[in-house]
Scaffold this active site. Sequence first.
Site, PDB file in Angstrom:
ATOM      1  N   ARG A 146       0.876  -1.180   0.000  1.00  0.00           N
ATOM      2  CA  ARG A 146       0.000   0.000   0.000  1.00  0.00           C
ATOM      3  C   ARG A 146       0.905   1.219   0.000  1.00  0.00           C
ATOM      4  O   ARG A 146       1.672   1.418   0.937  1.00  0.00           O
ATOM      5  CB  ARG A 146      -0.901  -0.006   1.232  1.00  0.00           C
ATOM      6  CG  ARG A 146      -1.651   1.298   1.429  1.00  0.00           C
ATOM      7  CD  ARG A 146      -2.756   1.198   2.441  1.00  0.00           C
ATOM      8  NE  ARG A 146      -3.858   0.415   1.930  1.00  0.00           N
ATOM      9  CZ  ARG A 146      -5.072   0.386   2.478  1.00  0.00           C
ATOM     10  NH1 ARG A 146      -5.333   1.100   3.563  1.00  0.00           N
ATOM     11  NH2 ARG A 146      -6.028  -0.345   1.948  1.00  0.00           N
ATOM     12  N   HIS A 192      -7.258   0.590  -6.506  1.00  0.00           N
ATOM     13  CA  HIS A 192      -7.453  -0.308  -5.362  1.00  0.00           C
ATOM     14  C   HIS A 192      -8.093  -1.608  -5.883  1.00  0.00           C
ATOM     15  O   HIS A 192      -9.257  -1.903  -5.626  1.00  0.00           O
ATOM     16  CB  HIS A 192      -8.346   0.375  -4.317  1.00  0.00           C
ATOM     17  CG  HIS A 192      -8.295  -0.256  -2.967  1.00  0.00           C
ATOM     18  ND1 HIS A 192      -7.495  -1.344  -2.658  1.00  0.00           N
ATOM     19  CD2 HIS A 192      -8.960   0.052  -1.813  1.00  0.00           C
ATOM     20  CE1 HIS A 192      -7.678  -1.663  -1.383  1.00  0.00           C
ATOM     21  NE2 HIS A 192      -8.550  -0.838  -0.843  1.00  0.00           N
ATOM     22  N   GLN A 194      -9.906  -4.246  -3.612  1.00  0.00           N
ATOM     23  CA  GLN A 194     -11.229  -3.789  -3.184  1.00  0.00           C
ATOM     24  C   GLN A 194     -12.262  -4.069  -4.274  1.00  0.00           C
ATOM     25  O   GLN A 194     -13.354  -4.578  -4.007  1.00  0.00           O
ATOM     26  CB  GLN A 194     -11.176  -2.289  -2.873  1.00  0.00           C
ATOM     27  CG  GLN A 194     -12.501  -1.722  -2.402  1.00  0.00           C
ATOM     28  CD  GLN A 194     -12.930  -2.308  -1.076  1.00  0.00           C
ATOM     29  OE1 GLN A 194     -12.167  -2.315  -0.119  1.00  0.00           O
ATOM     30  NE2 GLN A 194     -14.151  -2.805  -0.990  1.00  0.00           N
ATOM     31  N   ASP A 200     -17.470   6.490  -1.126  1.00  0.00           N
ATOM     32  CA  ASP A 200     -16.205   6.371  -0.402  1.00  0.00           C
ATOM     33  C   ASP A 200     -15.905   7.756   0.167  1.00  0.00           C
ATOM     34  O   ASP A 200     -16.583   8.740  -0.170  1.00  0.00           O
ATOM     35  CB  ASP A 200     -15.110   5.904  -1.395  1.00  0.00           C
ATOM     36  CG  ASP A 200     -13.737   5.720  -0.748  1.00  0.00           C
ATOM     37  OD1 ASP A 200     -13.655   5.629   0.496  1.00  0.00           O
ATOM     38  OD2 ASP A 200     -12.727   5.665  -1.488  1.00  0.00           O
ATOM     39  N   CYS A 241     -16.383   0.942   0.647  1.00  0.00           N
ATOM     40  CA  CYS A 241     -15.167   0.149   0.896  1.00  0.00           C
ATOM     41  C   CYS A 241     -14.758   0.214   2.360  1.00  0.00           C
ATOM     42  O   CYS A 241     -14.052  -0.671   2.835  1.00  0.00           O
ATOM     43  CB  CYS A 241     -14.037   0.653   0.009  1.00  0.00           C
ATOM     44  SG  CYS A 241     -13.669   2.396   0.263  1.00  0.00           S
ATOM     45  N   ARG A 248     -13.388  -9.424   1.172  1.00  0.00           N
ATOM     46  CA  ARG A 248     -11.979  -9.116   0.917  1.00  0.00           C
ATOM     47  C   ARG A 248     -11.082 -10.327   1.196  1.00  0.00           C
ATOM     48  O   ARG A 248     -10.082 -10.559   0.535  1.00  0.00           O
ATOM     49  CB  ARG A 248     -11.524  -7.925   1.786  1.00  0.00           C
ATOM     50  CG  ARG A 248     -12.165  -6.579   1.460  1.00  0.00           C
ATOM     51  CD  ARG A 248     -11.671  -6.009   0.155  1.00  0.00           C
ATOM     52  NE  ARG A 248     -10.232  -5.952   0.122  1.00  0.00           N
ATOM     53  CZ  ARG A 248      -9.486  -4.931   0.557  1.00  0.00           C
ATOM     54  NH1 ARG A 248     -10.072  -3.845   1.010  1.00  0.00           N
ATOM     55  NH2 ARG A 248      -8.158  -4.969   0.480  1.00  0.00           N
TER      56      ARG A 248
HETATM   57  N1  NVA Z   1     -10.161   6.186  -1.203  1.00  0.00           N
HETATM   58  C1  NVA Z   1      -9.749   5.790   0.127  1.00  0.00           C
HETATM   59  C2  NVA Z   1      -9.912   4.321   0.302  1.00  0.00           C
HETATM   60  C3  NVA Z   1      -9.542   3.804   1.651  1.00  0.00           C
HETATM   61  C4  NVA Z   1      -9.683   2.302   1.744  1.00  0.00           C
HETATM   62  C5  NVA Z   1      -8.313   6.225   0.378  1.00  0.00           C
HETATM   63  O1  NVA Z   1      -7.490   6.068  -0.523  1.00  0.00           O
HETATM   64  O2  NVA Z   1      -8.032   6.745   1.454  1.00  0.00           O
HETATM   65  N1   CP Z   2     -11.267  -0.823   2.261  1.00  0.00           N
HETATM   66  C1   CP Z   2      -9.992  -0.791   2.704  1.00  0.00           C
HETATM   67  O1   CP Z   2      -9.032  -0.939   1.955  1.00  0.00           O
HETATM   68  O2   CP Z   2      -9.877  -0.577   4.046  1.00  0.00           O
HETATM   69  P1   CP Z   2      -8.530  -0.396   4.868  1.00  0.00           P
HETATM   70  O3   CP Z   2      -7.971   0.967   4.551  1.00  0.00           O
HETATM   71  O4   CP Z   2      -8.950  -0.508   6.298  1.00  0.00           O
HETATM   72  O5   CP Z   2      -7.562  -1.463   4.471  1.00  0.00           O
END
Ligand code: NVA
Ligand code: CP
Length: 305
Positions: free
Chosen positions: A103, A130, A133, A224, A264, A292
């Site tokens: 990540r 992502h 997801q 989201d 998500c 997931r």
């Molecule tokens: N769009 C959000 C998703 C978190 C799982 C982010 O990137 O923070």
């Molecule tokens: N949906 C998702 O990726 O959640 P987290 O940021 O908790 O991993």
Amino acid sequence: MRHLLTLMEYKPHEVEYLLRMSRDFKTRFMAGEVYTPLFPGRIVVLYFEKPSTRTRLSLSAAAAQLGMHPVATSPNELQIGRGETVADTMRVLSRYAAAVTARVYKHETLEEMAKYSSIPVINALSDRHHPLQALADALTLWERTGRLHNVKVAFVGDVSNNVATSLAVVGAKLGWEVRLVGPKELWNTKLLDDLSEDLAKTGARVYFTDSINDVMGVDGVYTDTWVSMGFEKEAEERRRLLSPYQVNQRVMDIAGRKAVFLHCLPAHRGEEVTDDVIDGPQSAVWDQAENRMHTAKAVFAYLLR
Ligand code: NVA
Ligand code: CP
């Protein structure tokens, strides 16, 4: 070496195969077959530049259920935080691990990791995509509608973000109609060019609209956060642009009674979604989070086999 960076690089039949495998893993898990040790004794490195609850834990559970040992880590725990290069780090990880999930703030970091890796690199969220997801989202919609293809979904809010983009990518592979509902300022119309080949092949439709009424008749309404991780500087502007796009009961009423609500997570209750919707009868968000784990197993099984 095959990686999973965006899912754009996967053929429609491969995305379908991953979803069928995910469903199979879930069915077996529900019937009591928790442990399917396909890769006993291997480790999977879970590398996180940003916080995570679901991704970290679903990948850990998935790895354990396949007989692997997950090792979660972050830049400050590795020499990469003191300047060791991505290339050297990946050369070394490749000697120990069966796969790396990462990540990252910048999608380019994943590309750099993949370049120097001799094990699969799996995107666990970047600023642009992502994919893990989106696979769980597709599995959830398949379960709820009974359809893997011909699903109609509206993503409402920050249509420029990683989750919206990956939903559109998966939708393009599966022949869905994906309506990206949000203010014109956030439309990433280049995405439609990038997907044009898939759209032609599968008959999918992906389009941007700024009218909230375009949620009408969909199978799923998705939202989201308005401010994704790494975009905090734009928080004020995002809230101003996106406040008309809150998913509340009025929006679900426009969508219709058959529509499920998707998120998500983590949710910012009172911002992009109201409590009555996320806790209401149309919400599928906990199934999404659960799924997931099963889609992660399919990804590992596919890439490590
Ligand atoms: N769009 C959000 C998703 C978190 C799982 C982010 O990137 O923070
Ligand atoms: N949906 C998702 O990726 O959640 P987290 O940021 O908790 O991993």
